[in-house]
Enzyme design. Structure first.
Site, PDB file in Angstrom:
ATOM      1  N   GLY A   1       0.792  -1.214   0.000  1.00 40.87           N
ATOM      2  CA  GLY A   1       0.000   0.000   0.000  1.00 40.87           C
ATOM      3  C   GLY A   1       0.825   1.266   0.000  1.00 40.87           C
ATOM      4  O   GLY A   1       1.781   1.417  -0.756  1.00 40.87           O
ATOM      5  N   SER A   2       0.481   2.182   0.892  1.00 42.92           N
ATOM      6  CA  SER A   2       0.935   3.560   0.825  1.00 42.92           C
ATOM      7  C   SER A   2       2.422   3.745   1.099  1.00 42.92           C
ATOM      8  O   SER A   2       2.995   3.113   1.991  1.00 42.92           O
ATOM      9  CB  SER A   2       0.136   4.402   1.819  1.00 42.92           C
ATOM     10  OG  SER A   2       0.613   5.720   1.846  1.00 42.92           O
TER      11      SER A   2
END
Length: 589
Positions: A64-65
């Site tokens: 993810g981020s």
């Protein structure tokens, strides 16, 4: 007491001990871990609700981020941090957060990589007390029987880089360009070595994701660089920050959050970065060209740049982005190279006859779960006529659930004119299929709401494009939002100006919509999210995943048209779209 020792690769040196918290699924620290309490807030993750504080966290890798590095730094500097991280494979985002703590603030949190085989064996020891000691993980048959007595680590030595450096690299490292550039170069070299690079390359531009405010540590880091005289040496844009810098007070944001969040953006601009404040820098005039070597952070932007534009960047973690912007030099490895952009996974997709725009974020979310760190090549979508907005939505959702820096779609993306063009003579390691039945499972996963009520419609994650705002204005023309439902759209300043000139902003405001610039949904909470809101609706696969943990609301996910219908009625029909199945209530089987 019998002690089992597992030898690993120390990504960040140190010692730690605590009970083992094990999961077989990667975790995004941004949107997945509360930076102040250390609770896992990703409601789709098997560790949801668990605390990382004082525990040895064992996960295959991050995902993810890119802001996960910033969240980890907040935990390390401000507590409560994990005691150590144990990974099955190296993860740049989490490792960088620990490296910054060590290099800049002289605080250690050990990160150890032990490989997949040893990692799988750890599952049977979940909950047991384990110890990290340099390059070893120690498992005691009876951990309570005797105290842990770690062997002394060797004294720290002056680091000598194993990379081939040019004259300017050596000058940066020697401090001839100032302390900020020197520290930045030290971090670049540490990460380059961990990534397996043997040399650095020049980059033409950077996009900074570290301007997202996660807490006092990220501001402290940026101010330290500024005070050391930091100035970027390549054109540098800034990601969406955590507030609308011009209107945060009017939006009701408390000064204790709004002031440091706004100040963080100012600090990066003081280093020479442009006032862009968008999580979709590919919508700016400065978007890179095919083959251009760049350094971008922000997961969706990285994936779009690599996959759709054909530019070349790794999935750079927060803080490494500004370090490279200060030096102009990046590790020559991974997706910067031809061999690092090859697909390792071939996925045949069942393409429905007449899908709506919810197909693309849903497919991206599902494919990301399958891909992990592997770059996938999708087939079966050659007749889809996917637009740039479709690929933006796909890429954002894909980047949420995977750790890969890019994807390929045969006949659609520039490096996959056909299957053989990307694969060459090499067969992919794995071949999978994605059917509509598979996508139905992910649809139900993203639709977490258990009632039809919709009090908030959240659009623009990532930031809306001019064409998306035009389409939204067309759907809203002549209608009004329900009095108990608010429609809020986030976009960059440049796109907002285009929409203003085209008359779309006037149409949307007449409908009752609110447009917010500079920030995005992953950074917005109350009061922009109305305090009494129980359910929200979005067309973003990324936000549908993160919202339950970030703002504590249940989610309706659907197409843009379905979102406008919900804004008008205050309810979501909660039926499957025609392309996915018969019109039956979501709760029925």
């Amino acid at each position: 007491m019998t002690v089992t020792r597992i030898q690993g690769r120390s990504l960040v040196a140190g010692r730690g001990q605590g009970s083992l918290l094990w999961a077989d699924q990667g975790l995004s620290f941004w949107g997945g871990v509360d930076p102040f309490s250390a609770e896992v807030i990703d409601r789709h993750h098997p560790l949801s609700g668990q605390s990382l504080a004082g525990r040895v966290l064992a996960i295959p890798s991050g995902r993810g981020s890119c802001t996960g590095s910033s969240v980890l730094l907040e935990l390390i500097l401000n507590g409560p941090a994990p005691a150590a991280l144990v990974l099955a494979e190296p993860d740049e985002i989490l490792t960088l957060g620990a490296l910054v703590a060590e290099q800049v603030f002289n605080v250690q949190l050990p990160v150890l990589c032990i490989g997949h085989a040893a990692f799988a064996e750890l599952e049977q020891h979940a909950g047991s007390s384990v110890h990290i000691d340099g390059e070893q993980l120690l498992l005691a048959a009876d951990a309570a029987a005797a105290p842990w007595q770690p062997e002394p680590l060797a004294p720290a030595q002056q680091r000598q880089s194993s990379l081939s450096l040019n004259a300017r690299d050596r000058a940066l490292l020697a401090g001839e360009y100032g302390q900020a550039a020197q520290v930045a170069m030290q971090l670049v070299l540490r990460m380059a070595e961990l990534m397996g690079a043997t040399e650095l390359l020049d980059i033409s531009q950077a996009h900074i994701d570290g301007c997202i405010y996660t807490g006092p540590a990220c501001l402290r880091f940026a101010e330290q660089l500024r005070d050391w005289g930091a100035q970027v040496c390549v054109p540098t844009t800034l990601n969406a920050i955590s507030v609308d810098q011009r209107r945060w007070r009017a939006l009701g944001i408390e000064p204790r959050f709004g002031e440091p969040a706004s100040a963080l953006g100012d600090v990066y601009m003081a280093m020479g970065a442009q006032l862009s404040f968008t999580c979709a820098p590919y919508l700016l005039d400065s978007a890179p060209a095919l083959g251009e070597q760049i350094v971008w952070a922000e997961s969706n932007a990285v994936v779009y740049a690599n996959s759709v534009l054909g530019a070349r960047t790794l999935k750079y973690p927060d803080y490494l982005d500004i370090c490279i912007a200060l030096t102009g030099r990046a590790p020559r490895c991974g997706a910067h190279l031809d061999e690092g952009r090859r697909a390792a996974l071939l996925i045949e997709v069942q393409y429905p006859p007449e899908p709506d725009d919810s197909f693309w974020p849903l497919l991206g979310y599902h494919v990301g779960l399958l891909a992990g760190r592997n770059i996938p090549l999708l087939t079966g979508l050659e007749r889809s006529a996917a637009s740039s907005d479709d690929l933006k939505a796909f890429g954002a959702a894909f980047a949420t659930t995977s750790a890969a820096p890019m994807f390929h779609i045969a006949g659609v993306t520039p490096e996959a004119a056909d299957v053989t063009h990307n694969l060459g003579d090499q067969a992919p390691a794995r071949q999978l299929q994605v059917t509509l039945a598979d996508l139905l499972n992910s649809w139900r996963e993203l639709n977490s709401a258990d009632s039809a009520e919709v009090s908030l419609v959240a659009l623009g994650n990532p930031h809306c494009s001019a064409s998306e705002l035009a389409r939204l204005a067309e759907l809203c023309e002549g209608q009004r939002s329900h009095p108990d439902t608010v429609l809020v759209v986030t976009c960059g300043r440049a796109v907002h100006e285009q929409a203003m000139a085209a008359g779309h902003v006037t149409t949307l405001e007449r409908f009752g919509a609110r447009l917010i610039t500079d920030t995005c949904w992953c950074m917005l909470g109350e009061p922009v999210v109305p305090p009494g809101t129980r359910n929200l609706m979005t067309n973003s696969g990324k936000y549908a995943h993160y919202a339950p943990g970030l703002v504590g609301r249940q989610v309706h996910f659907g197409s843009l048209a379905a979102c406008v219908e919900a804004a008008c009625s205050g309810r979501n029909a909660r039926v499957l779209p025609a392309w996915l199945g018969s019109h039956q209530p979501l709760g029925s089987h």
